[in-house]
Design a protein around this motif. Structure first.
Motif, mmCIF file in Angstrom:
data_model
loop_
_atom_site.group_PDB
_atom_site.id
_atom_site.type_symbol
_atom_site.label_atom_id
_atom_site.label_comp_id
_atom_site.label_asym_id
_atom_site.label_seq_id
_atom_site.Cartn_x
_atom_site.Cartn_y
_atom_site.Cartn_z
ATOM 1 N N GLU A 1 22.109 -13.588 55.576
ATOM 2 C CA GLU A 1 21.507 -14.857 55.989
ATOM 3 C C GLU A 1 22.310 -16.029 55.437
ATOM 4 O OE1 GLU A 1 18.878 -15.051 57.939
ATOM 5 O OE2 GLU A 1 18.241 -12.942 57.917
ATOM 6 N N ASN A 2 22.452 -17.072 56.258
ATOM 7 C CA ASN A 2 23.129 -18.290 55.815
ATOM 8 C C ASN A 2 22.130 -19.177 55.090
ATOM 9 O OD1 ASN A 2 25.617 -17.578 57.031
ATOM 10 N ND2 ASN A 2 24.802 -18.188 59.016
ATOM 11 N N VAL A 3 22.512 -19.610 53.895
ATOM 12 C CA VAL A 3 21.588 -20.383 53.054
ATOM 13 C C VAL A 3 22.311 -21.567 52.407
ATOM 14 C CG1 VAL A 3 20.322 -18.257 52.488
ATOM 15 C CG2 VAL A 3 22.030 -19.129 50.882
ATOM 16 N N LYS A 4 21.487 -22.475 51.883
ATOM 17 C CA LYS A 4 21.997 -23.540 51.021
ATOM 18 C C LYS A 4 21.403 -23.325 49.637
ATOM 19 C CE LYS A 4 22.318 -28.554 50.509
ATOM 20 N NZ LYS A 4 21.882 -29.872 51.031
ATOM 21 N N LEU A 5 22.240 -23.212 48.627
ATOM 22 C CA LEU A 5 21.764 -22.985 47.261
ATOM 23 C C LEU A 5 21.186 -24.296 46.720
ATOM 24 C CD1 LEU A 5 24.755 -20.831 45.922
ATOM 25 C CD2 LEU A 5 22.658 -20.055 47.034
ATOM 26 N N THR A 6 19.990 -24.231 46.170
ATOM 27 C CA THR A 6 19.303 -25.487 45.813
ATOM 28 C C THR A 6 19.050 -25.680 44.324
ATOM 29 O OG1 THR A 6 17.186 -24.400 46.280
ATOM 30 C CG2 THR A 6 18.168 -25.723 48.052
ATOM 31 N N LYS A 7 18.625 -24.638 43.610
ATOM 32 C CA LYS A 7 18.353 -24.850 42.176
ATOM 33 C C LYS A 7 18.396 -23.542 41.410
ATOM 34 C CE LYS A 7 13.346 -24.304 41.897
ATOM 35 N NZ LYS A 7 12.170 -24.732 41.171
ATOM 36 N N ILE A 8 18.598 -23.661 40.111
ATOM 37 C CA ILE A 8 18.608 -22.480 39.236
ATOM 38 C C ILE A 8 17.220 -22.332 38.634
ATOM 39 C CG2 ILE A 8 19.664 -21.379 37.222
ATOM 40 C CD1 ILE A 8 22.161 -23.090 37.747
ATOM 41 N N ASP A 9 16.636 -21.141 38.795
ATOM 42 C CA ASP A 9 15.287 -20.878 38.293
ATOM 43 C C ASP A 9 15.314 -20.637 36.786
ATOM 44 O OD1 ASP A 9 12.631 -20.790 38.866
ATOM 45 O OD2 ASP A 9 12.777 -19.168 40.324
ATOM 46 N N ASP A 10 14.108 -20.529 36.197
ATOM 47 C CA ASP A 10 14.009 -20.325 34.741
ATOM 48 C C ASP A 10 14.669 -19.028 34.291
ATOM 49 O OD1 ASP A 10 12.645 -22.676 34.586
ATOM 50 O OD2 ASP A 10 10.643 -21.757 34.527
ATOM 51 N N ASP A 11 14.694 -18.011 35.170
ATOM 52 C CA ASP A 11 15.306 -16.725 34.796
ATOM 53 C C ASP A 11 16.809 -16.697 35.058
ATOM 54 O OD1 ASP A 11 15.346 -16.678 37.541
ATOM 55 O OD2 ASP A 11 14.076 -14.898 37.769
ATOM 56 N N GLY A 12 17.377 -17.843 35.449
ATOM 57 C CA GLY A 12 18.824 -17.912 35.657
ATOM 58 C C GLY A 12 19.279 -17.562 37.059
ATOM 59 N N LEU A 13 18.349 -17.101 37.912
ATOM 60 C CA LEU A 13 18.714 -16.788 39.289
ATOM 61 C C LEU A 13 18.581 -18.046 40.161
ATOM 62 C CD1 LEU A 13 17.094 -13.267 39.764
ATOM 63 C CD2 LEU A 13 19.288 -13.902 38.755
ATOM 64 N N VAL A 14 19.197 -18.014 41.321
ATOM 65 C CA VAL A 14 19.306 -19.223 42.133
ATOM 66 C C VAL A 14 18.341 -19.180 43.318
ATOM 67 C CG1 VAL A 14 20.902 -20.636 43.513
ATOM 68 C CG2 VAL A 14 21.705 -19.540 41.413
ATOM 69 N N ARG A 15 17.681 -20.303 43.557
ATOM 70 C CA ARG A 15 16.816 -20.473 44.725
ATOM 71 C C ARG A 15 17.626 -21.088 45.858
ATOM 72 N NH1 ARG A 15 11.257 -18.935 44.743
ATOM 73 N NH2 ARG A 15 10.514 -18.826 42.603
ATOM 74 N N PHE A 16 17.090 -20.999 47.078
ATOM 75 C CA PHE A 16 17.867 -21.465 48.233
ATOM 76 C C PHE A 16 16.932 -21.850 49.361
ATOM 77 C CE2 PHE A 16 17.117 -16.947 48.542
ATOM 78 C CZ PHE A 16 16.622 -16.816 49.839
ATOM 79 N N TYR B 1 29.206 -13.794 44.678
ATOM 80 C CA TYR B 1 28.482 -13.090 43.612
ATOM 81 C C TYR B 1 27.495 -13.956 42.829
ATOM 82 C CZ TYR B 1 28.079 -8.711 40.974
ATOM 83 O OH TYR B 1 27.626 -7.516 40.447
ATOM 84 N N VAL B 2 26.897 -14.921 43.494
ATOM 85 C CA VAL B 2 25.784 -15.661 42.893
ATOM 86 C C VAL B 2 24.509 -14.889 43.224
ATOM 87 C CG1 VAL B 2 24.435 -17.802 42.931
ATOM 88 C CG2 VAL B 2 26.936 -17.893 43.072
ATOM 89 N N LYS B 3 23.729 -14.578 42.204
ATOM 90 C CA LYS B 3 22.507 -13.801 42.427
ATOM 91 C C LYS B 3 21.353 -14.748 42.758
ATOM 92 C CE LYS B 3 19.887 -9.884 40.626
ATOM 93 N NZ LYS B 3 19.690 -8.950 39.497
ATOM 94 N N VAL B 4 20.701 -14.482 43.903
ATOM 95 C CA VAL B 4 19.622 -15.350 44.361
ATOM 96 C C VAL B 4 18.309 -14.578 44.423
ATOM 97 C CG1 VAL B 4 21.270 -16.673 45.758
ATOM 98 C CG2 VAL B 4 19.918 -14.856 46.836
ATOM 99 N N LYS B 5 17.202 -15.336 44.531
ATOM 100 C CA LYS B 5 15.879 -14.704 44.633
ATOM 101 C C LYS B 5 15.018 -15.484 45.599
ATOM 102 C CE LYS B 5 12.859 -15.536 41.227
ATOM 103 N NZ LYS B 5 12.245 -15.836 39.897
ATOM 104 N N LYS C 1 26.909 -18.787 29.194
ATOM 105 C CA LYS C 1 27.287 -20.190 29.419
ATOM 106 C C LYS C 1 28.204 -20.314 30.641
ATOM 107 C CE LYS C 1 30.426 -22.771 27.076
ATOM 108 N NZ LYS C 1 31.132 -23.408 25.970
ATOM 109 N N LYS C 2 29.165 -19.398 30.747
ATOM 110 C CA LYS C 2 30.113 -19.405 31.878
ATOM 111 C C LYS C 2 29.397 -19.162 33.210
ATOM 112 C CE LYS C 2 34.300 -19.934 30.086
ATOM 113 N NZ LYS C 2 35.223 -20.989 30.567
ATOM 114 N N ARG C 3 28.481 -18.190 33.201
ATOM 115 C CA ARG C 3 27.752 -17.873 34.438
ATOM 116 C C ARG C 3 26.911 -19.076 34.883
ATOM 117 N NH1 ARG C 3 26.584 -12.785 36.637
ATOM 118 N NH2 ARG C 3 27.047 -11.752 34.661
ATOM 119 N N ARG C 4 26.240 -19.699 33.923
ATOM 120 C CA ARG C 4 25.410 -20.871 34.234
ATOM 121 C C ARG C 4 26.278 -21.985 34.839
ATOM 122 N NH1 ARG C 4 19.762 -22.396 33.998
ATOM 123 N NH2 ARG C 4 19.831 -24.605 34.462
#
Length: 444
Positions: free
Chosen positions: A420-435, A404-408, A370-373
């Motif tokens: 790489e410089n990115v903008k974080l956009t959404k959390i995927d179904d597996d809990g990892l972040v898209r960008f 320490y946000v894990k992205v995919k 819950k905290k990580r989300r």
């Protein structure tokens, strides 16, 4: 020694063990050995053991069996914390030929003149009082990050912990040596260094084999921040009582240190903290988290916590749960208390049942998710820098932001070991972040 001999390594436990395995592996290479993966057939299997939990003890026997399955004639050596604490126990495990304690493990190649299987495991271990010298280590198995050991041993007397018995007194590497190792790492093209040790906030104690404080942890981070070629520096774990405001401020204004702290708590009950002989109360912990968030609102904060310590009543556990729930932290590492020989806690009354330990662990792991989300959600629509890793995981490449946000993203080998410089956009179904890449957004 035969230059065609093959050696394989298996590491249990912490980042410190990984850094030491890597250093020991390089000593084998210097002697003409070829390093292979542990799953492959080797002439020598070296298992670096851990003693922190009961589970690590049990896993050792399984790992020895795997080695014997790959090559029944292979020479099996055990090193590390469990090897120092219970050498005879490891020597009795079927298939183990050599057990080396805390001071002997770095000289392992000296013990390998004869690789004939032994009927009984041969033990070479010191009295832990003799482990008063320092051996620097760093791991370079992963192209993107390296674990750099800066300190070893511990002078704390936490009632549940065997580490002082397994690793000896607190002692540190020299500043010159740490900086030299950092430069060597940077020259290999590695972008991130994670500082590791048993109690790294105690850095400066025991340099040159004595107890004089030549430098402090703050001195160390100031100098490391200047090392060219290292893009990122991460503090792996630091005691709350040793994490000073000056260090937090330095990280907040740093060139290379990232806004990520891992701070052991162990319990949110002051009564339990006293029984554990921790060196702070929970109020200090709140103060440290508040200070970090004040100067770095986007910082990631990880927490170690132990459940089921003797005397932890239902009320004491709920006190810990509620304390963590209210705290602005990002994730938990949850450990079920396990009795260790020759520790004070093992003799304490009011033992908590294994079933209760498991239930409490499950509750805190749920809280961690819950905290990580919640932390990830706060980071959406922010601009971050990602360091991409080297593994293709089912068609995806993963990476971590500085906090320490894990992205995919879909696998792209050109991204490996790049920032790489990115903008974080959404959390995927597996809990990892898209960008989205900022350079691509700029073209839109």
């Amino acid at each position: 020694m035969n230059p065609t001999k093959k050696v394989a390594f298996y590491t249990l436990g912490c980042k410190l063990n990984f850094s030491e395995t890597s250093t020991i592996a390089r000593s084998f290479k210097d002697e003409g050995f070829d390093r292979v993966d542990f799953k492959e057939t080797a002439d020598i299997y070296v298992i670096n053991t851990c003693s922190v939990t009961e589970n690590a003890d049990k896993r050792f026997k399984t790992i020895v069996k795997h080695a014997q399955k790959s090559n029944p004639d292979a020479f099996v050596a055990a090193i590390g914390c469990y090897a120092q604490l219970k050498p005879e126990e490891l020597a009795d495990v079927n298939g183990v030929d050599l057990v080396l304690g805390a001071t002997e493990k770095f000289k392992i190649t000296d013990y390998l003149n004869d690789l004939t299987k032994n009927d009984f495991g041969e033990v070479h271990s010191c009295e832990i009082e003799d482990a008063d010298f320092y051996v620097g280590s760093y791991s370079i198995g992963d192209r993107t990050r390296a674990f750099l050991k800066v300190q070893d041993g511990c002078d704390y007397k936490c009632t549940y912990c065997t580490i002082p018995l397994a690793r000896g007194i607190s002692r540190s590497d020299t500043m010159v040596n740490v900086l030299q190792n950092a430069k060597e790492i940077s020259e290999k093209g590695i972008k991130e260094i994670v500082l590791t040790g048993v109690n790294i906030g105690d850095y400066g104690k025991g340099e040159f084999g004595n107890k004089k404080h030549e430098h402090t942890f703050l001195d160390l981070v100031k100098e490391l921040d200047k090392v060219e070629g290292i893009e990122r520096l991460r503090i792996s774990s630091i005691e709350p009582n040793l994490l000073k405001n000056e260090t937090i401020d330095l990280v907040s204004n740093s060139r290379a240190f990232v806004p990520h702290f891992h701070i052991p708590l162990q319990s949110g009950s002051n009564d339990i903290l006293k029984k554990m002989k921790r060196r702070y109360m929970k109020e200090l912990y709140v103060d440290r988290v508040s200070k970090i968030k004040e100067v770095m609102p986007h910082a990631c904060i990880g927490v170690d916590v132990i459940v089921g310590f003797p005397g932890e009543t239902d009320d004491a556990f709920l006190e810990t749960y509620n304390f963590l729930n209210a705290l602005d932290i990002s994730y938990l590492h949850v450990f079920q208390y396990s009795e260790r020989d020759n520790t004070e806690a093992a003799e304490m009354p009011n033992v908590v049942s294994k079933a209760k330990r498991a239930k409490r662990s499950k509750m805190l792991r749920g809280l961690s998710a819950k905290k990580r989300r919640a932390f990830y959600e706060k980071q959406l629509n922010t601009e971050r820098t990602v360091l991409f890793e080297s593994e293709n995981k089912e068609g995806y490449i993963h990476g971590f932001t500085e906090n320490y946000v894990k992205v995919k993203a879909p696998w792209n080998p050109e991204l490996v070991n790049t920032l790489e410089n990115v903008k974080l956009t959404k959390i995927d179904d597996d809990g990892l972040v898209r960008f989205e890449f900022l350079k691509e957004l700029a073209l839109k």
